[in-house]
Design a protein around this motif. Structure first.
Motif, PDB file in Angstrom:
ATOM      1  N   VAL A 166     -11.759  18.489 -51.022  1.00  0.00           N
ATOM      2  CA  VAL A 166     -12.902  17.573 -51.017  1.00  0.00           C
ATOM      3  C   VAL A 166     -12.934  16.777 -49.718  1.00  0.00           C
ATOM      4  N   TYR A 167     -11.764  16.304 -49.289  1.00  0.00           N
ATOM      5  CA  TYR A 167     -11.697  15.499 -48.064  1.00  0.00           C
ATOM      6  C   TYR A 167     -12.177  16.296 -46.858  1.00  0.00           C
ATOM      7  N   LEU A 168     -11.686  17.514 -46.681  1.00  0.00           N
ATOM      8  CA  LEU A 168     -12.073  18.312 -45.521  1.00  0.00           C
ATOM      9  C   LEU A 168     -13.558  18.639 -45.548  1.00  0.00           C
ATOM     10  N   PHE A 169     -14.114  18.850 -46.749  1.00  0.00           N
ATOM     11  CA  PHE A 169     -15.548  19.113 -46.863  1.00  0.00           C
ATOM     12  C   PHE A 169     -16.355  17.892 -46.424  1.00  0.00           C
ATOM     13  N   ILE A 170     -15.989  16.728 -46.943  1.00  0.00           N
ATOM     14  CA  ILE A 170     -16.717  15.495 -46.595  1.00  0.00           C
ATOM     15  C   ILE A 170     -16.522  15.159 -45.116  1.00  0.00           C
ATOM     16  N   PHE A 171     -15.297  15.349 -44.617  1.00  0.00           N
ATOM     17  CA  PHE A 171     -15.024  15.070 -43.209  1.00  0.00           C
ATOM     18  C   PHE A 171     -15.910  15.931 -42.310  1.00  0.00           C
ATOM     19  N   ASN A 172     -16.072  17.186 -42.658  1.00  0.00           N
ATOM     20  CA  ASN A 172     -16.915  18.071 -41.855  1.00  0.00           C
ATOM     21  C   ASN A 172     -18.374  17.633 -41.887  1.00  0.00           C
ATOM     22  N   ILE A 173     -18.860  17.187 -43.068  1.00  0.00           N
ATOM     23  CA  ILE A 173     -20.245  16.711 -43.174  1.00  0.00           C
ATOM     24  C   ILE A 173     -20.452  15.484 -42.304  1.00  0.00           C
ATOM     25  N   ILE A 174     -19.503  14.525 -42.383  1.00  0.00           N
ATOM     26  CA  ILE A 174     -19.639  13.294 -41.603  1.00  0.00           C
ATOM     27  C   ILE A 174     -19.576  13.594 -40.108  1.00  0.00           C
ATOM     28  N   ARG A 175     -18.651  14.462 -39.707  1.00  0.00           N
ATOM     29  CA  ARG A 175     -18.546  14.788 -38.288  1.00  0.00           C
ATOM     30  C   ARG A 175     -19.820  15.474 -37.788  1.00  0.00           C
ATOM     31  N   THR A 176     -20.370  16.380 -38.616  1.00  0.00           N
ATOM     32  CA  THR A 176     -21.620  17.048 -38.235  1.00  0.00           C
ATOM     33  C   THR A 176     -22.753  16.044 -38.125  1.00  0.00           C
ATOM     34  N   SER A 177     -22.810  15.105 -39.078  1.00  0.00           N
ATOM     35  CA  SER A 177     -23.856  14.085 -39.052  1.00  0.00           C
ATOM     36  C   SER A 177     -23.738  13.201 -37.818  1.00  0.00           C
ATOM     37  N   GLN A 178     -22.516  12.799 -37.485  1.00  0.00           N
ATOM     38  CA  GLN A 178     -22.317  11.970 -36.308  1.00  0.00           C
ATOM     39  C   GLN A 178     -22.668  12.725 -35.037  1.00  0.00           C
ATOM     40  N   GLY A 179     -22.291  13.995 -34.982  1.00  0.00           N
ATOM     41  CA  GLY A 179     -22.651  14.797 -33.816  1.00  0.00           C
ATOM     42  C   GLY A 179     -24.151  14.942 -33.661  1.00  0.00           C
ATOM     43  N   ARG A 180     -24.837  15.140 -34.813  1.00  0.00           N
ATOM     44  CA  ARG A 180     -26.287  15.248 -34.758  1.00  0.00           C
ATOM     45  C   ARG A 180     -26.919  13.929 -34.336  1.00  0.00           C
ATOM     46  N   ALA A 181     -26.365  12.824 -34.825  1.00  0.00           N
ATOM     47  CA  ALA A 181     -26.897  11.510 -34.449  1.00  0.00           C
ATOM     48  C   ALA A 181     -26.735  11.276 -32.949  1.00  0.00           C
ATOM     49  N   GLU A 182     -25.585  11.650 -32.383  1.00  0.00           N
ATOM     50  CA  GLU A 182     -25.374  11.505 -30.950  1.00  0.00           C
ATOM     51  C   GLU A 182     -26.341  12.375 -30.167  1.00  0.00           C
ATOM     52  N   LEU A 183     -26.563  13.598 -30.652  1.00  0.00           N
ATOM     53  CA  LEU A 183     -27.485  14.496 -29.973  1.00  0.00           C
ATOM     54  C   LEU A 183     -28.909  13.949 -30.008  1.00  0.00           C
ATOM     55  N   VAL A 184     -29.331  13.440 -31.173  1.00  0.00           N
ATOM     56  CA  VAL A 184     -30.677  12.868 -31.281  1.00  0.00           C
ATOM     57  C   VAL A 184     -30.823  11.675 -30.351  1.00  0.00           C
ATOM     58  N   THR A 185     -29.780  10.843 -30.276  1.00  0.00           N
ATOM     59  CA  THR A 185     -29.829   9.684 -29.381  1.00  0.00           C
ATOM     60  C   THR A 185     -29.977  10.117 -27.927  1.00  0.00           C
ATOM     61  N   LYS A 186     -29.223  11.146 -27.531  1.00  0.00           N
ATOM     62  CA  LYS A 186     -29.326  11.641 -26.160  1.00  0.00           C
ATOM     63  C   LYS A 186     -30.705  12.234 -25.881  1.00  0.00           C
ATOM     64  N   LEU A 187     -31.240  12.975 -26.864  1.00  0.00           N
ATOM     65  CA  LEU A 187     -32.558  13.568 -26.676  1.00  0.00           C
ATOM     66  C   LEU A 187     -33.633  12.496 -26.572  1.00  0.00           C
ATOM     67  N   GLU A 188     -33.518  11.453 -27.390  1.00  0.00           N
ATOM     68  CA  GLU A 188     -34.488  10.360 -27.317  1.00  0.00           C
ATOM     69  C   GLU A 188     -34.407   9.652 -25.971  1.00  0.00           C
ATOM     70  N   ALA A 189     -33.174   9.449 -25.470  1.00  0.00           N
ATOM     71  CA  ALA A 189     -33.019   8.823 -24.159  1.00  0.00           C
ATOM     72  C   ALA A 189     -33.617   9.704 -23.061  1.00  0.00           C
ATOM     73  N   ALA A 190     -33.385  11.016 -23.164  1.00  0.00           N
ATOM     74  CA  ALA A 190     -33.953  11.945 -22.177  1.00  0.00           C
ATOM     75  C   ALA A 190     -35.474  11.948 -22.254  1.00  0.00           C
ATOM     76  N   GLN A 191     -36.004  11.848 -23.485  1.00  0.00           N
ATOM     77  CA  GLN A 191     -37.458  11.809 -23.651  1.00  0.00           C
ATOM     78  C   GLN A 191     -38.046  10.560 -23.009  1.00  0.00           C
ATOM     79  N   ARG A 192     -37.353   9.411 -23.189  1.00  0.00           N
ATOM     80  CA  ARG A 192     -37.844   8.177 -22.565  1.00  0.00           C
ATOM     81  C   ARG A 192     -37.791   8.276 -21.045  1.00  0.00           C
ATOM     82  N   GLU A 193     -36.712   8.868 -20.512  1.00  0.00           N
ATOM     83  CA  GLU A 193     -36.612   9.031 -19.064  1.00  0.00           C
ATOM     84  C   GLU A 193     -37.711   9.957 -18.538  1.00  0.00           C
ATOM     85  N   LEU A 194     -37.981  11.033 -19.300  1.00  0.00           N
ATOM     86  CA  LEU A 194     -39.033  11.959 -18.887  1.00  0.00           C
ATOM     87  C   LEU A 194     -40.392  11.276 -18.888  1.00  0.00           C
ATOM     88  N   GLN A 195     -40.659  10.466 -19.922  1.00  0.00           N
ATOM     89  CA  GLN A 195     -41.929   9.754 -19.986  1.00  0.00           C
ATOM     90  C   GLN A 195     -42.059   8.779 -18.827  1.00  0.00           C
TER      91      GLN A 195
END
Length: 413
Positions: A166-195
């Protein structure tokens, strides 16, 4: 200006930082409540015959609650490894001492078992939780290995393996979510720079266009007005002595006025020159060629295949601006009779060539004051990773723009 593309919504939304903070506070409160309950449970259960062992065990339970607040709850996330080591080494040690004084507190080990899941990385959780389970088994067997039964080993072993899964399953979900959040943040920053970059480009283009218009008005209309003033003064003097020459001067003044009006119209047409917008590039270039050819009395041969309409919007806009600026320069300065405009597609590039038989460009034309159109073409093409080549002689000028095209081979076929 084209609108900035919006980021697509991810299939799984990342966990928000606010939710994670609230989740962490929940476990903070729950952990403190568990230790506090254990202390009160010892005192209440032994209220009829309280001894120093009971008070000491209850005090150790309360001390574990205090240690959790000091080392974990009051620290910002992520918690430093030093504080984690202080908490788990100190807390587990107090739990062991309390267990020797009051064995019924063995279940507190389950609290550390769960806390490890939320606070430690996998490389620490796996051995740490295994040690906690071994200690619980020893607790349950009164610290006598001979009392450990196969059922106890199977039960606690199954519990540990299930907890790890259970722990490894939840850990993988949280890590994936955090990675996606970081990616979205970077994409939003790149979008603002492009604009912001697009807005600066638009502002810079507007400034250049104003300078070009001012230069055109000065060179054409300003000079014409000076010439008109001189001719009017001459006409005023001639009519008194030679009316016939005065009439001839009036005819010249009329021709100068017509030429000045034509120059003014061309300047205004250039000011209103639209972007490509929603039009197809091949059709827009063909229409522009016909329009300039009729207006400037120039024979323009335009060959732009319809496959260019499948290019990316940025590449199409760059090609359109190069064609537009090249034909404008030919109309205003080249004194050409024939113009050949063509676009050629290769698997990884597109080339636009505009060739005329006019008088050519002056030496170092791009470096001369006022030649913003040439510099603008080069900046636009090179900004997309392309190259702009200007070849000029007294027999004409060739403008060649070459732009890279990614994965276009399938579109060509």
């Amino acid at each position: 200006m084209a609108s900035t593309p919006q980021l697509p919504a991810p299939e799984i939304q990342p966990v928000s930082s606010g939710f994670m903070r609230a989740y962490g506070r929940f476990w903070d409160v729950l952990s403190v409540m568990i230790f506090s309950f254990a202390a009160l449970f010892i005192l209440y259960s032994e209220r009829e015959a309280l001894a120093w062992q009971h008070w000491a065990a209850a005090g150790l339970m309360a001390a574990q609650a205090g240690l959790y607040i000091f080392a974990i709850a009051l620290r910002g996330w992520p918690i430093r490894r030093a504080w984690l080591a202080v908490y788990f080494i100190g807390g587990v040690s107090m739990w062991l001492i309390a267990g020797l004084l009051y064995p019924s507190t063995w279940w507190i080990g389950m609290t550390y078992f769960g806390q490890m899941f939320g606070l430690l990385p996998p490389q620490a959780v796996i051995p740490g939780s295994f040690i906690i389970n071994v200690i619980i088994v020893l607790y349950a067997s009164d610290w006598n290995v001979a009392n450990v039964t196969p059922g106890m080993l199977f039960g606690f072993g199954f519990q540990w393996l299930g907890g790890m899964a259970v722990y490894l399953f939840i850990f993988n979900i949280i890590r994936t979510s955090q990675g996606r959040a970081e990616l979205v943040t970077k994409l939003e920053a790149a979008q603002r720079e492009l604009q912001a970059s697009r807005e600066k480009d638009v502002e810079l283009a507007a400034l250049r266009e104003r300078e070009r218009l001012a230069r055109d008005l000065h060179d054409s209309l300003g000079h014409a007005l000076v010439a008109m003033t001189v001719q009017l003064e001459a006409i005023q003097r001639l009519y008194r002595v030679d009316p016939e020459r005065g009439s001839a001067q009036i005819d010249e003044l009329k021709a100068l006025t017509r030429r000045s009006m034509a120059d003014l119209r061309r300047s205004l047409d250039g000011l209103r020159a639209p972007g490509l917008g929603e039009r197809k590039l091949s059709e827009a270039v063909q229409a522009l060629s016909v329009e300039v050819g009729q207006r400037a009395k120039v024979q323009i041969e335009s060959r732009v295949p319809p496959e260019v309409d499948a290019l990316s919007p940025a590449v199409q806009e760059a090609l359109w601006r190069v064609a537009q600026e090249s034909l404008t320069n030919i109309e205003k300065h080249a004194q050409a009779r024939r113009v050949h405009l063509s676009a050629e597609l290769q698997p990884h590039a597109v080339t636009l060539v505009v060739k005329d038989d006019g008088v050519g460009l002056p030496p170092q034309a791009e470096a001369l004051p006022g030649h913003y159109g040439l510099r603008g073409m080069r900046e636009r093409v090179e900004g997309l990773g392309g190259t702009l080549t200007l070849n000029t002689a007294n027999t004409g000028t060739t403008v060649e723009a070459r732009l890279p095209v990614i994965a276009f081979s399938s579109a060509i076929h």
